[in-house]
Scaffold this active site. Structure first.
Site, PDB file in Angstrom:
ATOM      1  CB  CYS A  64      -0.968   0.000   1.168  1.00 47.18           C
ATOM      2  SG  CYS A  64      -0.214   0.217   2.806  1.00 47.18           S
ATOM      3  CG  HIS A 107      -4.383   0.136   4.018  1.00 50.62           C
ATOM      4  ND1 HIS A 107      -3.602  -0.453   3.053  1.00 50.62           N
ATOM      5  CD2 HIS A 107      -5.505   0.582   3.388  1.00 50.62           C
ATOM      6  CE1 HIS A 107      -4.227  -0.388   1.877  1.00 50.62           C
ATOM      7  NE2 HIS A 107      -5.373   0.248   2.058  1.00 50.62           N
ATOM      8  CG  ASP A 139      -6.744   1.225  -0.965  1.00 53.03           C
ATOM      9  OD1 ASP A 139      -5.580   1.097  -1.407  1.00 53.03           O
ATOM     10  OD2 ASP A 139      -7.168   0.581   0.016  1.00 53.03           O
TER      11      ASP A 139
END
Length: 279
Positions: free
Chosen positions: A68, A108, A123
């Site tokens: 991420c 995250h 995302d």
């Protein structure tokens, strides 16, 4: 323009570069299909570097993937270069973790993109359940993507992202409201890549999501969840894992990955209690 040209070539985007919702949606769908989710460097005891030049060298020029912090920091820089209003946020992962997730740190990275006054969650770095389209931050009703439906529910001053699997809504992550500092990402990245109990330190985890299907490799288990609702699962030998990394996930497999691949192939699963131990 060098970053934008290289990035667009990497993901196969040839459309307009105006900061519109249509552009955002197109990039958001192409990115997870072109740049796989993976943390193989962590298993090789190599540092995960977040400097822009390191991320670009790895994810764009070397044909690798990332997790991420790499994926969404790259996406943030691309969107900013295109003229989007982007805010980096941080979230606490709840996916498949049960009650234990309540005690996890925030590890995250996600993005909030505002277009014409409307905030959107973006995302491109959440493995096999990654969003394939931005969704509205200011709606609580279910929102469709090219794959599953998602919803964002206020939890105090935070937002809980959930996705529907079958008849159940599953928690994905809880998003803190304030923009995150680079130093906070550096600390979270160091924890994620070095903490002995981090699953990235133990397991081979690779994912690639195309418009047709989600492909996920966990240790030696390859799962394919098709957009039409069908799915399949099979367990792979070391040679099959290596082939899948190259052909399914389109990674430039290197000879020094072989010990990681062989450890993954030796995984033992306990279907009554989820994943078993890997020998």
């Amino acid at each position: 323009m060098e970053l934008l040209d290289a990035y667009c070539a990497r993901i196969g985007y040839t459309g307009p570069r105006a900061p519109t919702l249509e552009t955002l949606r197109a990039l958001h769908q192409l990115h997870p299909a072109a740049i796989p989710f993976e943390a193989i460097d962590v298993l090789l005891d190599r540092p995960v570097l977040l400097a822009p030049e390191a991320v670009d060298a790895k994810l764009i020029h070397a044909g690798r993937g990332g997790y991420c912090f790499e994926q969404n920091s790259l996406f943030q820089r691309v969107l900013s270069a295109l003229g989007f209003q982007v805010e980096p946020l941080i979230a606490q992962v709840r996916w498949m973790a049960g009650a234990e997730a309540l005690h996890r740190p925030r590890t995250h990275m996600v993005l909030r993109v505002t277009i014409d006054g409307q905030p959107w969650l973006c995302d491109v770095g959440f493995g096999s359940s990654v969003l394939t389209s931005p969704i509205r931050f200011d709606l609580q009703t279910p929102q469709s993507t090219p794959h599953e439906q998602f919803r964002l529910t206020p939890q105090g001053n935070e937002h809980l992202l959930e996705l529907v699997l079958g008849d159940d809504w599953m928690p994905v992550y809880l998003i803190a409201p304030s923009p995150c500092r680079d130093g906070d990402y550096e600390m979270a990245n160091y924890y994620t890549s070095t903490y002995p109990q981090s699953h990235f330190r133990r397991d081979l985890i690779v994912a690639r999501t195309t418009p047709e299907a989600r492909h996920a490799l966990l240790r030696n288990r390859l799962t394919i969840r098709r957009a039409d609702g069908g799915s399949e699962r099979r367990f792979l030998s070391a040679d099959e894992i290596e082939l899948a990394l190259a052909e399914v996930f389109r990674l430039p497999v290197a000879p020094d990955w072989r010990p990681v691949i062989e450890r993954a192939a030796a995984a033992v699963w306990d279907e009554h209690h989820g994943a078993g131990s890997a020998s």
